[in-house]
Write an enzyme that holds these catalytic residues in place. Structure first.
Site, PDB file in Angstrom:
ATOM      1  N   GLU A  84     -17.742  49.889   0.557  1.00 36.90           N
ATOM      2  CA  GLU A  84     -18.858  48.978   0.832  1.00 36.90           C
ATOM      3  C   GLU A  84     -19.137  48.827   2.327  1.00 36.90           C
ATOM      4  O   GLU A  84     -20.159  48.272   2.710  1.00 36.90           O
ATOM      5  CB  GLU A  84     -18.601  47.612   0.173  1.00 36.90           C
ATOM      6  N   HIS A 108     -14.414  59.631  -2.042  1.00 39.94           N
ATOM      7  CA  HIS A 108     -15.166  59.108  -3.192  1.00 39.94           C
ATOM      8  C   HIS A 108     -16.643  59.314  -2.853  1.00 39.94           C
ATOM      9  O   HIS A 108     -17.036  59.186  -1.695  1.00 39.94           O
ATOM     10  CB  HIS A 108     -14.827  57.627  -3.403  1.00 39.94           C
TER      11      HIS A 108
HETATM   12  P1  NAD Z   1      -8.140  50.442   1.532  1.00 38.32           P
HETATM   13  O1  NAD Z   1      -8.875  49.185   1.327  1.00 38.32           O
HETATM   14  O2  NAD Z   1      -6.752  50.579   1.019  1.00 38.32           O
HETATM   15  O3  NAD Z   1      -8.056  50.762   3.077  1.00 38.32           O
HETATM   16  C1  NAD Z   1      -9.144  50.746   3.911  1.00 38.32           C
HETATM   17  C2  NAD Z   1      -8.674  50.750   5.353  1.00 38.32           C
HETATM   18  O4  NAD Z   1      -9.842  50.802   6.182  1.00 38.32           O
HETATM   19  C3  NAD Z   1      -7.936  49.501   5.790  1.00 38.32           C
HETATM   20  O5  NAD Z   1      -6.567  49.645   5.705  1.00 38.32           O
HETATM   21  C4  NAD Z   1      -8.325  49.364   7.259  1.00 38.32           C
HETATM   22  O6  NAD Z   1      -7.377  50.071   8.043  1.00 38.32           O
HETATM   23  C5  NAD Z   1      -9.613  50.111   7.376  1.00 38.32           C
HETATM   24  N1  NAD Z   1     -10.787  49.288   7.588  1.00 38.32           N
HETATM   25  C6  NAD Z   1     -11.220  48.248   6.861  1.00 38.32           C
HETATM   26  N2  NAD Z   1     -12.387  47.794   7.347  1.00 38.32           N
HETATM   27  C7  NAD Z   1     -12.692  48.568   8.399  1.00 38.32           C
HETATM   28  C8  NAD Z   1     -13.765  48.600   9.307  1.00 38.32           C
HETATM   29  N3  NAD Z   1     -14.791  47.743   9.227  1.00 38.32           N
HETATM   30  N4  NAD Z   1     -13.742  49.533  10.270  1.00 38.32           N
HETATM   31  C9  NAD Z   1     -12.736  50.398  10.352  1.00 38.32           C
HETATM   32  N5  NAD Z   1     -11.694  50.427   9.525  1.00 38.32           N
HETATM   33  C10 NAD Z   1     -11.676  49.516   8.556  1.00 38.32           C
HETATM   34  O7  NAD Z   1      -9.067  51.617   0.984  1.00 38.32           O
HETATM   35  P2  NAD Z   1      -8.673  52.831   0.028  1.00 38.32           P
HETATM   36  O8  NAD Z   1      -8.358  52.300  -1.324  1.00 38.32           O
HETATM   37  O9  NAD Z   1      -7.702  53.727   0.708  1.00 38.32           O
HETATM   38  O10 NAD Z   1     -10.084  53.556  -0.096  1.00 38.32           O
HETATM   39  C11 NAD Z   1     -10.572  54.440   0.891  1.00 38.32           C
HETATM   40  C12 NAD Z   1     -11.456  55.463   0.219  1.00 38.32           C
HETATM   41  O11 NAD Z   1     -10.675  56.253  -0.679  1.00 38.32           O
HETATM   42  C13 NAD Z   1     -12.582  54.856  -0.608  1.00 38.32           C
HETATM   43  O12 NAD Z   1     -13.702  55.690  -0.477  1.00 38.32           O
HETATM   44  C14 NAD Z   1     -12.038  54.908  -2.019  1.00 38.32           C
HETATM   45  O13 NAD Z   1     -13.031  54.946  -3.002  1.00 38.32           O
HETATM   46  C15 NAD Z   1     -11.273  56.232  -1.959  1.00 38.32           C
HETATM   47  N6  NAD Z   1     -10.226  56.406  -2.967  1.00 38.32           N
HETATM   48  C16 NAD Z   1      -9.285  55.446  -3.131  1.00 38.32           C
HETATM   49  C17 NAD Z   1      -8.273  55.640  -4.064  1.00 38.32           C
HETATM   50  C18 NAD Z   1      -7.173  54.605  -4.242  1.00 38.32           C
HETATM   51  O14 NAD Z   1      -6.351  54.802  -5.108  1.00 38.32           O
HETATM   52  N7  NAD Z   1      -7.095  53.526  -3.487  1.00 38.32           N
HETATM   53  C19 NAD Z   1      -8.224  56.818  -4.828  1.00 38.32           C
HETATM   54  C20 NAD Z   1      -9.191  57.810  -4.604  1.00 38.32           C
HETATM   55  C21 NAD Z   1     -10.195  57.582  -3.655  1.00 38.32           C
HETATM   56 MG    MG Z   2     -12.830  54.357  -7.617  1.00 34.80          MG
END
Ligand code: NAD
Ligand code: MG
Ligand code: MG
Length: 339
Positions: A84, A108
């Site tokens: 988001e 994603h």
């Molecule tokens: P998360 O919420 O675990 O981590 C996001 C990280 O982004 C935070 O740790 C922080 O370091 C950083 N962050 C937050 N706000 C920020 C900002 N404004 N500017 C810069 N950095 C910022 O996210 P996630 O679950 O690892 O998801 C990341 C991507 O991976 C997404 O696109 C998600 O759909 C995709 N994804 C996640 C999973 C999962 O299992 N979590 C699996 C497949 C794909």
């Molecule tokens: Mg998902």
């Protein structure tokens, strides 16, 4: 369906590039550390200066940069911040800073598929989406294995986007188990559907409603927790290992008869029609625009739902019962101090 393995990938391709991982959460932690351990020398984690993740990434021996600085430096820029927030980050830090002809990558497809980000035409745009949470992407890699990844290309300006994406996927461990070719549309729509209908939404609603039904009927919350929450893992492990048939082989005949005769009464034609409605919301973009409006307004109902759900009695009982089973906490998947 096309599947690639390590033998199809040139892992040196990514090792020769300056790779930026933006964000150090669930996925960022796993991608950055796996790339480093695969021998990529020029890997940087990009974070806001005030991020609590700076210390965690530095403790893991990774180079940390500011986001604008990293965008000007990188040859491959993987965006692993919350979905988001990615549109705003694109407009503020990436669109005007990325070098000519580099690769923009995602785990994603949401922002690209729903055109919340419209990438410059000179860029390669690919997706490497591990089919598992970040901690598993890391722990499997450390065991010499890997989580399967999806690979998709939305823009191939260099003519080399698939090869670079495949190299990236191999470096995070995906080529050890398989890299499956897909499209941004297919990944985005099936991912949203799975998490809404089964994995997150469906499962938690099923559990909660069953727990409440038993407690309202006068049974002890502890009993309701064991039967409707705790044992889910035992059943899911059996399904995970060998499919639904494997689970049914292992349970009692009584449980199996209850499964066939009562399951379809819980999830029926009406549920299925609503599943179709949920899929329609995903395909039409209604879900994505609702989620983006929610964010534009500061997430008021998201935050309220998160608070309300965390206060549900099921969490309280769970905490008490898990304390009686110390082995559950011994090999934690989630360690908030590290990932
Ligand atoms: P998360 O919420 O675990 O981590 C996001 C990280 O982004 C935070 O740790 C922080 O370091 C950083 N962050 C937050 N706000 C920020 C900002 N404004 N500017 C810069 N950095 C910022 O996210 P996630 O679950 O690892 O998801 C990341 C991507 O991976 C997404 O696109 C998600 O759909 C995709 N994804 C996640 C999973 C999962 O299992 N979590 C699996 C497949 C794909
Ligand atoms: Mg998902
Ligand atoms: Mg039982």
């Amino acid at each position: 369906m096309r599947v690639y393995y390590d033998r199809d990938a040139d892992v040196n391709l990514i090792k020769g590039k300056k790779t930026v991982i933006i964000g150090y959460g669930s996925q960022g932690f796993a991608h950055a550390n796996n790339l480093k351990d695969s021998g990529a020398k020029e890997v940087a984690v990009a974070l806001r200066p005030d991020s609590s993740s700076v210390a965690k990434a530095e403790a893991a021996g990774l180079t940390v940069m500011g986001i604008d600085e990293a965008a000007r430096w990188g040859d491959v820029v993987m965006v692993l911040t919350p979905d988001e927030l990615q549109g705003q980050m694109w407009r503020e830090s990436l669109r005007d800073n990325l070098k000519e002809g580099v690769a923009l990558a995602f785990a994603h497809g949401l922002n690209i598929h729903y055109r919340l980000i419209e990438p410059r035409p000179d860029l390669d745009v690919f997706m490497v989406a591990p089919k598992g949470p970040g901690h598993t992407v890391r722990s499997e890699y450390e065991l010499g294995r890997g989580v399967p990844c999806l690979l998709a290309v939305a823009q191939n300006a260099s003519g080399n986007a698939t090869e670079i994406g495949l190299s990236y996927a191999a470096a995070i461990g995906g080529g050890r188990s398989g890299v499956i070719e897909t499209t941004f549309r297919e990944e985005t729509e099936t991912d949203l559907f799975g998490e809404q209908v089964v994995l997150c939404g469906g499962l938690t609603s099923l559990i909660k409603n069953a727990f409440e039904t038993l407690v309202e009927a006068g049974y002890a919350p502890e009993m309701a927790y064991f039967e409707c929450v705790h044992e889910v893992k035992l059943i899911v492990d059996l399904i995970y290992e060998g499919g639904i048939a494997n689970m049914r082989y292992s349970i009692s005949n009584t449980a199996e008869f209850g499964d066939y005769s009562r399951g379809p009464k819980v999830i029926d034609e009406g549920t299925r029609a609503r599943m179709k409605g949920i899929l329609d919301d995903i395909q039409s973009g209604r879900f994505a625009s609702e989620w983006m409006s929610e964010n534009a307004a500061g997430q008021p109902s998201f935050k309220a739902m998160r608070r309300r759900e965390a206060e549900h009695p099921i969490e309280e009982v769970g905490e008490k019962l898990r304390a009686m089973m110390p082995w559950i906490g011994e090999s934690r998947l989630v360690d908030k101090s590290k990932n």
